[in-house]
Design a protein around this motif. Structure first.
Motif, PDB file in Angstrom:
ATOM      1  N   VAL A 142      79.867  28.656  41.316  1.00 18.44           N
ATOM      2  CA  VAL A 142      78.700  28.123  42.032  1.00 18.44           C
ATOM      3  C   VAL A 142      78.804  28.376  43.531  1.00 18.44           C
ATOM      4  CG1 VAL A 142      77.483  26.008  42.657  1.00 18.44           C
ATOM      5  CG2 VAL A 142      78.155  26.398  40.276  1.00 18.44           C
ATOM      6  N   ASP A 143      79.944  28.066  44.122  1.00 14.46           N
ATOM      7  CA  ASP A 143      80.091  28.229  45.570  1.00 14.46           C
ATOM      8  C   ASP A 143      79.976  29.692  45.978  1.00 14.46           C
ATOM      9  OD1 ASP A 143      80.371  25.522  46.110  1.00 14.46           O
ATOM     10  OD2 ASP A 143      82.554  25.565  45.891  1.00 14.46           O
ATOM     11  N   ALA A 144      80.689  30.557  45.290  1.00 19.52           N
ATOM     12  CA  ALA A 144      80.691  31.978  45.658  1.00 19.52           C
ATOM     13  C   ALA A 144      79.311  32.600  45.483  1.00 19.52           C
ATOM     14  CB  ALA A 144      81.722  32.738  44.828  1.00 19.52           C
ATOM     15  N   LEU A 145      78.654  32.282  44.381  1.00 18.26           N
ATOM     16  CA  LEU A 145      77.331  32.862  44.130  1.00 18.26           C
ATOM     17  C   LEU A 145      76.310  32.353  45.137  1.00 18.26           C
ATOM     18  CD1 LEU A 145      75.770  34.733  42.139  1.00 18.26           C
ATOM     19  CD2 LEU A 145      75.063  32.635  40.946  1.00 18.26           C
ATOM     20  N   THR A 146      76.307  31.039  45.367  1.00 20.33           N
ATOM     21  CA  THR A 146      75.346  30.457  46.301  1.00 20.33           C
ATOM     22  C   THR A 146      75.550  31.022  47.705  1.00 20.33           C
ATOM     23  OG1 THR A 146      75.281  28.423  44.981  1.00 20.33           O
ATOM     24  CG2 THR A 146      74.423  28.299  47.234  1.00 20.33           C
ATOM     25  N   GLU A 147      76.788  31.126  48.133  1.00 17.93           N
ATOM     26  CA  GLU A 147      77.065  31.671  49.474  1.00 17.93           C
ATOM     27  C   GLU A 147      76.708  33.155  49.550  1.00 17.93           C
ATOM     28  OE1 GLU A 147      77.882  29.991  52.253  1.00 17.93           O
ATOM     29  OE2 GLU A 147      77.503  28.257  50.944  1.00 17.93           O
ATOM     30  N   THR A 148      76.950  33.901  48.472  1.00 16.72           N
ATOM     31  CA  THR A 148      76.585  35.318  48.464  1.00 16.72           C
ATOM     32  C   THR A 148      75.074  35.488  48.574  1.00 16.72           C
ATOM     33  OG1 THR A 148      78.524  35.928  47.154  1.00 16.72           O
ATOM     34  CG2 THR A 148      76.658  37.455  47.114  1.00 16.72           C
ATOM     35  N   LYS A 194      73.063  33.638  50.048  1.00 19.52           N
ATOM     36  CA  LYS A 194      72.624  33.326  51.418  1.00 19.52           C
ATOM     37  C   LYS A 194      72.717  34.537  52.331  1.00 19.52           C
ATOM     38  CE  LYS A 194      73.800  28.377  51.331  1.00 19.52           C
ATOM     39  NZ  LYS A 194      74.694  27.316  51.878  1.00 19.52           N
ATOM     40  N   THR A 195      73.523  35.512  51.957  1.00 21.73           N
ATOM     41  CA  THR A 195      73.682  36.705  52.803  1.00 21.73           C
ATOM     42  C   THR A 195      72.676  37.792  52.460  1.00 21.73           C
ATOM     43  OG1 THR A 195      75.259  37.813  51.320  1.00 21.73           O
ATOM     44  CG2 THR A 195      76.150  36.216  52.911  1.00 21.73           C
ATOM     45  N   LEU A 196      71.901  37.593  51.397  1.00 17.13           N
ATOM     46  CA  LEU A 196      70.944  38.601  50.949  1.00 17.13           C
ATOM     47  C   LEU A 196      69.524  38.195  51.351  1.00 17.13           C
ATOM     48  CD1 LEU A 196      72.337  39.059  47.322  1.00 17.13           C
ATOM     49  CD2 LEU A 196      73.002  40.317  49.383  1.00 17.13           C
ATOM     50  N   ASN A 197      68.652  39.153  51.426  1.00 15.66           N
ATOM     51  CA  ASN A 197      67.273  38.863  51.817  1.00 15.66           C
ATOM     52  C   ASN A 197      66.277  39.634  50.962  1.00 15.66           C
ATOM     53  OD1 ASN A 197      67.488  37.111  54.327  1.00 15.66           O
ATOM     54  ND2 ASN A 197      68.831  38.826  54.889  1.00 15.66           N
ATOM     55  N   ASP A 198      66.637  39.857  49.700  1.00 18.67           N
ATOM     56  CA  ASP A 198      65.759  40.664  48.854  1.00 18.67           C
ATOM     57  C   ASP A 198      65.245  39.898  47.640  1.00 18.67           C
ATOM     58  OD1 ASP A 198      68.222  40.448  47.680  1.00 18.67           O
ATOM     59  OD2 ASP A 198      68.497  42.587  47.265  1.00 18.67           O
ATOM     60  N   PHE A 199      65.149  38.570  47.775  1.00 18.18           N
ATOM     61  CA  PHE A 199      64.649  37.742  46.685  1.00 18.18           C
ATOM     62  C   PHE A 199      63.140  37.516  46.830  1.00 18.18           C
ATOM     63  CE2 PHE A 199      69.130  36.550  47.019  1.00 18.18           C
ATOM     64  CZ  PHE A 199      69.525  36.601  45.688  1.00 18.18           C
ATOM     65  N   PRO A 200      62.460  37.150  45.730  1.00 19.91           N
ATOM     66  CA  PRO A 200      61.066  36.716  45.855  1.00 19.91           C
ATOM     67  C   PRO A 200      60.953  35.552  46.836  1.00 19.91           C
ATOM     68  CG  PRO A 200      61.643  37.038  43.548  1.00 19.91           C
ATOM     69  CD  PRO A 200      62.916  37.173  44.328  1.00 19.91           C
ATOM     70  N   GLN A 231      63.123  30.948  49.922  1.00 20.42           N
ATOM     71  CA  GLN A 231      62.918  29.653  50.586  1.00 20.42           C
ATOM     72  C   GLN A 231      63.908  28.615  50.079  1.00 20.42           C
ATOM     73  OE1 GLN A 231      58.787  28.758  49.816  1.00 20.42           O
ATOM     74  NE2 GLN A 231      58.030  30.019  51.512  1.00 20.42           N
ATOM     75  N   ASP A 232      64.160  28.620  48.769  1.00 17.39           N
ATOM     76  CA  ASP A 232      65.108  27.663  48.193  1.00 17.39           C
ATOM     77  C   ASP A 232      66.537  27.956  48.645  1.00 17.39           C
ATOM     78  OD1 ASP A 232      63.047  26.380  46.922  1.00 17.39           O
ATOM     79  OD2 ASP A 232      63.415  27.259  44.951  1.00 17.39           O
ATOM     80  N   ILE A 233      66.873  29.225  48.789  1.00 18.67           N
ATOM     81  CA  ILE A 233      68.200  29.579  49.307  1.00 18.67           C
ATOM     82  C   ILE A 233      68.353  29.082  50.739  1.00 18.67           C
ATOM     83  CG2 ILE A 233      69.695  31.499  50.000  1.00 18.67           C
ATOM     84  CD1 ILE A 233      68.485  33.088  47.624  1.00 18.67           C
ATOM     85  N   ASP A 234      67.348  29.363  51.560  1.00 14.37           N
ATOM     86  CA  ASP A 234      67.405  28.989  52.977  1.00 14.37           C
ATOM     87  C   ASP A 234      67.407  27.478  53.185  1.00 14.37           C
ATOM     88  OD1 ASP A 234      67.368  31.683  53.543  1.00 14.37           O
ATOM     89  OD2 ASP A 234      65.207  31.752  53.977  1.00 14.37           O
ATOM     90  N   SER A 235      66.826  26.747  52.226  1.00 17.49           N
ATOM     91  CA  SER A 235      66.740  25.283  52.375  1.00 17.49           C
ATOM     92  C   SER A 235      68.087  24.595  52.201  1.00 17.49           C
ATOM     93  CB  SER A 235      65.759  24.712  51.344  1.00 17.49           C
ATOM     94  OG  SER A 235      66.333  24.729  50.036  1.00 17.49           O
TER      95      SER A 235
END
Length: 525
Positions: free
Chosen positions: A102-108, A110-116, A121-125
């Motif tokens: 969970v930690d590694a995936l969530t943090e990874t 956060k470094t990407l910007n190619d999601f819908p 928005q949910d990542i950035d929140s």
């Protein structure tokens, strides 16, 4: 207590998610043993280790039960149920190796910007955590472990029976065993089941749906199927035979989005039928046309019985065969060829009876025994029909109608007084909660109740080739349970997708308070 704070519960869910339990893997086999070890760390279960049991579910899989017994005479028992298997992780692509971290995936992410946009928005929140199974449905299991820890440490005046099962994502063999297990434990321990609480997550009804849902029932899923068996011929002489791919594609077109199967109950509608699989059973390439194709269809139900679905399906098949014959005859006329073939429809029951008469019971039983050695129940079903037709070519070309496992009967108890009370209670915790009468994600709640009469089930048993061989529905035990049920779980998004995520505050705070309040409704006074 380890899991009663949001932080403790978060660590628990991260650990549970990290344990592999993908359907059909060694991880799924090993997972309940690891949860048993986790429960045995609690003081109560160290002293009452026999209250944790592993029950055989076949194929080395296990159903896990853990009972907190308050030792109060006539105390009510809350059954809390979940499934621990997850779908696979290959959809995560290059991030599959961290799909359960969970930690590694969530943090990874956060470094990407190619999601819908909504996902981004949910990542950035920073309000969500990502991972396979974090929403569907290891958070539900995590909450249940927290509940039984709280009950055992605080010696709450209520019994709690934790139940978690495998194989929900495939054939629900775990829950079909667990229904019998629940009745057995109730009898042996003299328990009074007051409620069955499932904690599948809230599923969105439309894309970007922000609402939180609880469910007073679960939608039914049934799979009518057909084997299209044509007549082999060389591709250079197409009208001397009949291509089973042509037959199956015509039938698929008639079934896909077929509105005759629509149901509307409580203002909710069933999704339209779709073709789940349509498989060419010819194993190699050559210039002979395919003469047998297996097709499986997904049909959702709310009130309609298996018998009614089968009747509708056979009507659709009749219409499709009429269409096939019109096209075949037109092709013959255009080529100045006399039509020589006529497609018939047979139910599996009719095919089997004909086989008994022509081939004899011993031969037919040998065919059945050989076919069920295959691993997959769908393959077993079509192999049975293929092997029978190969010995009775006079019946071909034909479409044989049947059912393929699994079958999830629709269940609903919206009008039960206890359920009405729990709906009101939920609304005191979540202002915008919406009540759905049928959980649309398909769930194991289908096996905790059965109210149809036995006659409504006869077509299913007679027309499912593997029924009572490698597949069985414990509908007598489903009737015996006779316990109100509800689904209340955490809020998340995108189950079965690489963006599967869980809303942290809702899961660790709102759902916690809600489930504790529900538990308190069953305290002995």
């Amino acid at each position: 207590m380890k899991y009663q704070t949001p932080e403790g519960l978060e660590q628990l869910i991260k650990y549970i998610v990290s344990l592999d339990s993908r359907s059909g893997t060694q991880g799924e086999i090993q997972f309940p043993h690891k949860i048993k070890d986790l429960l045995l760390q609690m003081k109560y279960f160290k002293e009452n280790d026999k209250n944790i049991e592993l029950h055989d579910a076949g194929d080395d899989l296990s159903v896990l039960t853990a009972l907190y017994d308050s030792d109060i005479p006539n105390a009510q028992t809350l059954v809390i149920m979940s499934h621990y298997d997850t779908v696979h992780t290959n959809d995560f692509g290059i991030y599959e190796h961290i799909a359960r971290d969970v930690d590694a995936l969530t943090e990874t992410y956060k470094t990407l910007n190619d999601f819908p946009e909504e996902v981004q928005q949910d990542i950035d929140s920073d309000e969500y955590m990502f991972g396979r199974g974090v929403m569907d449905m290891k958070m539900g299991l995590g909450q249940h472990i927290r509940m039984i820890e709280k009950a055992s440490v605080e010696q709450l005046p209520v019994n709690i029976l934790l139940l978690t099962v495998p194989d929900e994502e495939v054939d629900s063999k775990g829950m079909r065993v667990a229904t019998t297990v629940l009745n057995k434990i109730r009898k042996e321990r003299n328990l009074n089941y007051a409620l069955i609480l499932n904690s599948e997550p809230s599923f969105m009804q439309t894309p970007n749906d922000p609402n939180y849902y609880i469910y007073t029932g679960s939608i039914g899923k049934i799979m009518p199927a057909a084997l299209s068996y044509g007549v082999e011929t060389h591709v250079g002489e197409p009208l001397k035979g009949l291509n089973a791919l042509f037959m199956a594609s015509t039938l698929n077109a008639h079934m896909e989005y077929q509105t005759d199967f629509n149901e509307e109950v409580f203002g909710e509608q069933t999704p339209l039928p779709i073709t789940l699989r349509s498989d060419d059973l010819k194993l190699d390439y050559n210039t002979q046309v395919t003469h047998h194709v297996a097709s499986v269809y997904n049909v959702f139900t709310m009130k309609r019985s298996a018998n009614e679905v089968f009747s509708l399906f056979n009507q659709v098949v009749d219409d499709a065969i009429k269409d096939m014959m019109e096209k075949y005859n037109a092709a013959c006329r255009a080529s100045s060829v006399d039509p020589s073939l006529n497609i018939q429809k047979l139910t599996y029951e009719a095919l089997l009876n004909h086989a008994y008469e022509k081939l004899g019971r011993t031969t037919v039983e040998e065919i059945l025994h050989e076919s069920i050695q295959l691993k997959d129940m769908r393959q077993q079903s079509f192999d049975i029909v293929t092997n029978l037709l190969q010995r009775m070519k006079e019946l071909t070309p034909a479409v044989v109608t049947m059912f393929a496992p699994p079958y999830y009967p629709a269940v609903n108890n919206t009008d039960h007084p206890l359920i009405e009370q729990l709906i009101k209670l939920t609304k005191t915790h979540v202002d915008d909660v919406k009540v759905m009468h049928y959980f649309n994600g398909i769930s194991d709640l289908s096996y905790v109740d059965y109210k149809d009469d036995d006659a409504s089930f006869t077509d299913y048993k007679k027309n499912t080739p593997v029924y009572d061989k490698t597949y069985h529905i414990p509908y007598e035990d489903m009737k015996k349970l006779n316990t109100p049920f509800i689904n209340i779980g955490p809020f998340g998004k995108d189950p079965h997708k690489y963006t599967e995520r869980l809303h942290k505050k809702h899961a660790f705070e709102t759902t916690t308070k809600l489930l504790d309040d529900i538990t308190s409704q069953f305290y002995s006074k």
